[in-house]
Design a protein around this motif. Structure first.
Motif, short mmCIF file in Angstrom:
data_model
loop_
_atom_site.label_atom_id
_atom_site.label_comp_id
_atom_site.label_asym_id
_atom_site.label_seq_id
_atom_site.Cartn_x
_atom_site.Cartn_y
_atom_site.Cartn_z
N UNK A 520 0.70 -1.29 0.01
CA UNK A 520 0.11 -0.16 -0.16
C UNK A 520 1.01 1.34 -0.06
N UNK A 521 2.03 1.28 0.92
CA UNK A 521 2.74 2.38 0.83
C UNK A 521 3.26 2.61 -0.48
N UNK A 522 3.79 1.54 -1.16
CA UNK A 522 4.54 1.71 -2.52
C UNK A 522 3.50 2.22 -3.31
N UNK A 523 2.39 1.94 -3.47
CA UNK A 523 1.05 2.36 -4.26
C UNK A 523 0.82 3.80 -4.09
N UNK A 524 1.25 4.15 -2.81
CA UNK A 524 0.88 5.80 -2.74
C UNK A 524 2.21 6.40 -2.96
N UNK A 525 3.19 5.93 -3.45
CA UNK A 525 4.53 6.50 -3.69
C UNK A 525 5.25 6.89 -2.63
N UNK A 526 5.16 6.37 -1.40
CA UNK A 526 6.01 6.56 -0.40
C UNK A 526 7.21 5.47 -0.13
N UNK A 527 8.16 6.06 0.50
CA UNK A 527 9.34 5.40 0.69
C UNK A 527 9.03 4.43 1.99
N UNK A 528 9.99 3.08 1.85
CA UNK A 528 9.74 2.27 2.92
C UNK A 528 10.75 2.36 4.15
N UNK A 529 10.44 3.45 4.49
CA UNK A 529 11.48 3.74 5.94
C UNK A 529 10.82 2.96 6.91
N UNK A 530 11.67 2.83 8.08
CA UNK A 530 11.36 2.01 9.15
C UNK A 530 10.03 2.72 10.20
N UNK A 531 10.02 4.14 9.70
CA UNK A 531 9.20 4.67 10.88
C UNK A 531 7.76 4.59 10.12
#
Length: 636
Positions: A520-531
């Protein structure tokens, strides 16, 4: 009111996790990480790690981990909002709050409501002490007679409750506070149709948690009326559990950490007088018997406790259980006894601050010397029967110490002090330890010690499904640690792993949930940071992700140059690591399918179904061989 999203984001942007944690833990740089002793356990070898690059901590001895906000929550025992406000104060960030809707106000957490009304009550009592005629003539006069100066009174936020049935109740209702929340906070009482203040005509001692929030009150009457109890305290509430708190901990915690020592006394005025005498690392059990939770609270800041006693030997003997509990929790304990008729409050007022502090240092004795002196009446008791009992009492205390080396040292010291052969004491100690171990064992544990009944050995088949957990974890670990790194020219590691596992049903549903969140984060264009995975909303996912961020093992600086041994980190060949992980996952899934197919074939009685299952079996075996060949695995 709620903290605005912009303020929360600003706090997160400004946080330096090493700086935050260094206020509580002494950290040493090791490679790219930092290491120190856990603030949550009594460990002797550092297993607490901080990763500045990932902005997380991991405590391997307690299993706890998270970001800077969750660390402050854990170490201070406070809520998410309180931790945010603490960090905002540390970094000088103005906290912007947003108006809440009527629905949000109605649903406001009752715990927060209790803090608000208790703070209101504290301010009310302070106002009465300094501004009302009754407060000044009775309450303030009493505090000054005790020798408390104005700064000390303000530091401990002392107050006065008017000698009226409803002084606080009326004031609170005029400000819009409900009788219901006043009663839940323990501030008013109901009797039939009457409602009245719990505290009336008393000097007030606010009890604060480690963060400085008022959670309860202690109150002392100044009347000579024998019908009235001298002290009364708040009842237990959702925010106040007397066994979990120590009076003065908020004012003392930093000094305890700096001095690496905590003085433990009994009453409110003992704490206040010692603080004014320059001894700030002091707390009180507030008249209750010392509890395990209170000892653990002290252990956050130091492993050294000195218990202060007045000269009443009967009272000292009654408190020996507290010393044993401190030893049992692997803290070091010493004791100071004041002259007859004196307590920490009165004695501290008989001399200068420097003289008092010197007395504490020069009169502190280890628990063996202290306990022996009390039990033998300063060596006057020479009855052999009584001496045997003293020896048993001392050895029983030593047996509670978890650390074997400490036990050995104390046995040696006891042998010299009591004039008994060390081997005799060791023998008695071992008996007590064995008895304790047997007592602690569950009844079924003894069953295991008996010879097992003779039976034909059975081969237990492994749970094929559970074998997939490690490879499922490996796929998630690669996504969490290296998701943004390239797999090839067209996709990242995360895109490759998530694409290959999209149609796979995972045995571990938490891993599957976390991978779905990553998708979901990838689909929203967000970076997969731990936080993106760590926070108060999903503690289970937070803990899982933290466990994936391995910090404990690394190649130390200068290793290759010093030992001339070349090492290769997995990050240098991520595409191969990701591809291998996917192949191993698929192999486990195929093995599970083959196992299920075999079990179904055994139970089948239909020839057509058996033929179909055999064809499926052959197909699955071919696919498994192809994956094994790709992995370079040879099986017979």
């Amino acid at each position: 009111m709620a903290i605005s999203d912009s303020t929360i984001q600003e706090i997160k942007n400004r946080i330096d996790i090493v700086e935050v944690i260094s206020d509580f833990v002494s950290l040493k740089k090791v490679g790219s990480n930092y290491r120190g002793l856990s603030p949550f356990t009594n460990e002797k070898t550092p297993s607490f790690y901080v990763s500045p690059s990932k902005e997380i901590f991991k405590c391997f001895s307690s299993g706890k981990g998270g970001d800077a906000i969750s660390f402050v929550m854990e170490v201070e025992g406070i809520s998410y909002i309180e931790a945010l406000k603490y960090l905002a104060g540390k970094y000088g960030i103005e906290v912007q709050e947003e108006e809440q809707t009527d629905e949000q106000i109605q649903a406001q957490n009752e715990r927060d409501s209790l803090f608000i009304i208790l703070n209101f009550a504290s301010e009310f009592f302070k106002k009465q002490l300094f501004q009302s005629e009754e407060g000044k003539s009775i309450g303030l006069s009493y505090f000054k007679e005790r020798g408390f100066n104005e700064q000390t009174i303000k530091t401990f936020e002392l107050g006065y409750s008017l000698d009226q049935w409803d002084g606080l109740l009326k004031e609170a209702k005029s400000k819009g506070y409900s009788e219901d929340i006043l009663e839940k906070a323990g501030l008013i009482l109901r009797q039939e149709n009457k409602k009245y203040d719990r505290f009336r005509g008393r000097v007030m001692f606010p009890i604060q948690n480690v963060a400085g929030k008022v959670i309860a009150f202690g109150a002392r009457t100044l009347r000579s009326d024998k019908k009235q109890p001298k002290y009364i305290n708040s009842p237990e509430t959702d925010v106040y559990h007397k066994s979990n708190i120590l009076y003065g901990i908020h004012q003392a915690r930093q000094a305890i950490r700096n001095e690496d020592l905590c003085y433990l006394v009994e009453g409110y005025t003992d704490v206040i007088s010692m603080h004014q005498a320059g001894v700030h690392n002091v707390v009180a059990s507030s008249g209750t018997s010392l509890t395990k939770e209170q000892i653990q609270l002290i252990s956050r800041y130091t492993k050294n406790i000195t218990v202060l006693y007045d000269g009443d030997s009967a009272g000292i003997k009654a408190s020996f259980r507290g010393i044993d509990m401190i030893l049992e929790n692997d803290l070091d304990v010493r004791a100071v006894v004041f002259p007859d008729g004196q307590d920490p409050d009165s004695f501290s007022r008989t001399m200068t601050s420097d003289a008092f502090q010197e007395y504490l240092k020069s009169n502190a004795r280890d628990f063996i010397t202290f306990k022996t002196d009390i039990l033998t009446d300063g060596g006057k008791q020479t009855d052999p029967t009584k001496k045997v009992q003293v020896i048993r009492d001392i050895i029983e205390s030593i047996s509670l110490i978890p650390d074997g080396i400490k036990r050995s040292v104390y046995v040696s010291a006891s042998a010299n002090l009591l004039d008994v052969e060390e081997q005799v004491l060791l023998s008695e100690l071992n008996k007590l330890i064995i008895q304790k171990q047997r007592k602690d064992k569950k009844p079924e544990a003894y069953q295991e010690e008996l010879p097992p009944p003779v039976a034909e050995p059975q081969q237990k088949k492994p749970d094929i499904g559970s074998l997939a957990f490690p490879v499922e974890r490996e796929c998630l670990r690669l996504v969490i640690n290296y998701g943004h790194e390239p797999f090839d020219e067209e996709m990242s590691i995360a895109e490759f792993v998530l694409g290959e596992t999209e149609s796979i049903n995972f045995e571990n549903k938490l891993i599957e949930e976390t991978l779905n969140w990553a998708t979901q984060l990838l689909d929203e264009g967000k970076k997969l940071d731990a936080d993106q995975f760590i926070g108060p909303n999903n503690p289970s996912m937070s803990q899982l992700v933290i466990d994936m961020l391995e910090m404990k093992y690394f190649v130390s600086e200068g290793w290759e140059e010093r030992h001339r041994i070349s090492t290769m980190h997995e990050s240098e060949d991520l595409p191969n690591a990701a591809y291998s992980a996917i192949l191993r996952l698929k192999r486990k899934k195929l093995e599970s399918l083959i196992h299920q197919n075999e079990e179904t074939l055994k139970k089948s009685k239909n020839q057509d179904e058996q033929d179909e299952l055999m064809r499926m079996h052959q197909h699955l075996k071919i696919m498994l061989k192809e994956i094994n060949d790709e992995l370079g695995t040879v099986i017979s």
